[in-house]
Write a protein that holds these residues in place. Structure first.
Motif: not given
Length: 538
Positions: A183-190, A195-197, A200-201, A247-249
């Motif tokens: 959902t949107v939260d997962s996309w933003l947090i990942w 992201g690819t590096s 966090v999913h 996770g961290l920004m």
């Protein structure tokens, strides 16, 4: 000079700050709060474009959503600097989001595999009908004992099923184990954690409870539900509590908001749960109603999930810490509230801004017998009638756009009344007043109408951003951050405005009965059965 002096002297008084990303259906905001006083210090808002590729379809671009978050963070950091507030005082970030909206992306490239399918979208109606027809007794509540939800176009699992059935890129990515669902939260947090590096999913229990894949009793993904919808469990995010460090920004140091790099993202709640927390509804029986794109009333039912007999959903309210108990809520969901204002503006052009609606409606003070049921996405609670469509009735030659404007505001109030009635029936304890929040609450006419139609006082906090506040509270209270106490005695006093009912209950009941008649007229419109011919009047 005075402003700068005030700002610099003010700077000394500020305790640690907590920020919130509030990604809604129609806009994204980034807001910064003082964790000691809950005062909103600065924020920025960006509108989100919705696309309607076909009738009943509603999509948003996942990259635009992400970009809007970056832009809001950047602009807010610029504003904080102008206010002489040190960005490094921000110690945690919370995320809150439009729920159910469904995304799927490639974990190797980080690219979305399709647009986000928004919660309001109706393309899954045939998927829903097929699923319901396969259940014993064609029962839309077949999965309610595990999920608290009816099988409906509203929830993520049917949208995900549609994507896997209809989009080749999605199907290929699932087969080759490259797909990530969220959902949107997962996309933003990942994305925000790398992201690819190393992104966090994850998701939180409140967002997970809106997918139809989550068991609200075991508080985890349910293998049987996943099998029912044909969803491979490996594409799902890990479910966490609403208040812990995920996770961290990670943000480019070339940006002003680069100062946020390394700050923990430590709060996550679906927008309606966040508003319940932001309104401090921590006691069993407390309730709030949020007026956004849709309208959502949640009533805290404590640590036990209560199943509704009157068309409400059972949902996870919050779980504020890894070892904290989960609390549940009864929810009444209305699809179209603020969206009706946007429709009058963008589709009919009878107003140029939402402020104008209040003036237009106030200029007549009545709908003059005109009733507007905005069932653009079918009817949600308490009917769950996907075949309904919008209807305006009671028109005469006297009716003009002012009456229609008034009827649109009344529609929001009547829909809220239907949910409140259902909630009072389910709990047996009538609410004596309603706590409200959300964008539309700035409309004083709407608030007064709401009190009149409910026949109870409506109470609005003077700081309307309760959704973002709830996410900030969860982030600030997380273990390892611990700078926002959620103990009742530590919560700051909230100033609010109260609207008392001003019309007699008889008139209110008469108008409500008329509204219910209009709702009946809107039902069974968009049916997939072939139309019979030549039956004449029924």
């Amino acid at each position: 000079m005075n402003g700068a002096m005030a700002a610099s002297s003010h700077r000394i008084l500020l305790g640690p700050l907590v920020a919130a990303i509030d990604q809604g259906t129609s806009s994204t905001r980034f807001l910064v709060f003082n964790s000691k006083t809950a005062e909103l210090l600065s924020h920025h808002q960006v509108e989100i474009k919705q696309s309607f590729p076909k009738e009943g379809w509603v999509e948003e671009d996942p990259k635009e959503i992400l970009q809007s978050v970056y832009e809001c963070m950047e602009r807010t950091c610029e504003k904080l600097t102008q206010l002489n507030i040190d960005i490094s005082n921000i110690k945690a970030i919370g995320v809150t989001n439009q729920r159910e909206t469904t995304l799927i992306w490639d974990k190797e490239t980080g690219e979305p595999l399709y647009n986000a399918i928004v919660w309001l979208d109706l393309r899954t109606q045939s998927t829903v009908e097929r699923l319901i027809n396969q259940t014993p007794g064609r029962n839309k509540n077949h999965l309610k004992h595990k999920t608290g939800l009816p099988i409906s176009t509203y929830f993520s699992a049917v949208k995900l099923r549609w994507l896997m059935d209809n989009v080749d890129e999605v199907r290929d990515a699932v087969v080759s184990h490259r797909a990530m669902f969220g959902t949107v939260d997962s996309w933003l947090i990942w994305c925000l954690t790398g992201g690819t590096s190393g992104g966090v999913h994850c998701t939180d229990v409140t967002n997970a409870s809106r997918t139809m894949l989550f068991n609200i009793h075991t508080m985890d993904w349910d293998p049987e539900l996943c099998k029912y919808f044909g969803v491979p469990m490996e594409i799902l995010p890990r479910v966490r509590s609403c208040s812990e460090i995920y996770g961290l920004m990670k943000i480019s140091s070339s940006l002003k908001s680069g100062a946020l790099s390394g700050i923990p993202i430590s709060g996550c709640l679906g927008d309606q749960s966040a508003a319940l927390v932001g309104q401090m509804c921590f006691q069993d029986g407390q309730a709030k109603n949020t007026y956004g794109t849709g309208c959502f009333m949640l009533r805290n039912t404590g640590v036990k999930p209560v199943m509704s007999d009157h068309g409400l959903l059972t949902t996870v309210a919050y779980k504020l810490g890894r070892d904290a108990p989960a609390c549940y809520a009864l929810e009444g969901s209305v699809a179209i509230a603020g969206a009706v204002v946007r429709w009058l503006q963008d589709n009919l052009g009878i107003i140029d801004s939402s402020d104008e609606l209040e003036k237009l409606a106030a200029s007549v003070g009545t709908s003059y017998g005109c009733y507007f049921v905005p069932a653009f996405s079918g009817l949600y609670a308490p009917y769950w009638e996907p075949s309904a469509r919008g209807i305006i009735c009671g028109l005469t030659q006297f009716t003009n756009k002012r009456h229609l404007a008034f009827a649109a505001l009344e529609a929001v109030c009547f829909q809220t009344r239907e949910i409140l009635d259902a909630m009072n029936q389910d709990s047996g304890i009538p609410l004596t007043q309603l706590q409200v929040d959300g964008g539309m609450t700035s409309n004083k006419l709407l608030m007064q109408l709401q009190a009149d139609i409910l026949c109870i006082p409506v109470v609005k906090p003077s700081m309307p951003e309760t959704t973002a506040l709830g996410a900030a509270m969860a982030a600030g209270a997380a273990e390892g951050v611990s700078m926002w106490s959620l103990n009742p005695e530590d919560l700051s006093e909230v100033t609010s405005e109260k609207f008392e009912p001003q019309i007699n209950p008889q008139e209110s009941e008469f108008r409500y009965a008329r509204w219910k008649k209009a709702v009946q007229r809107s039902m069974n419109w968009e049916t997939t059965e072939p139309l019979s011919t030549g039956n004449g009047p029924q």
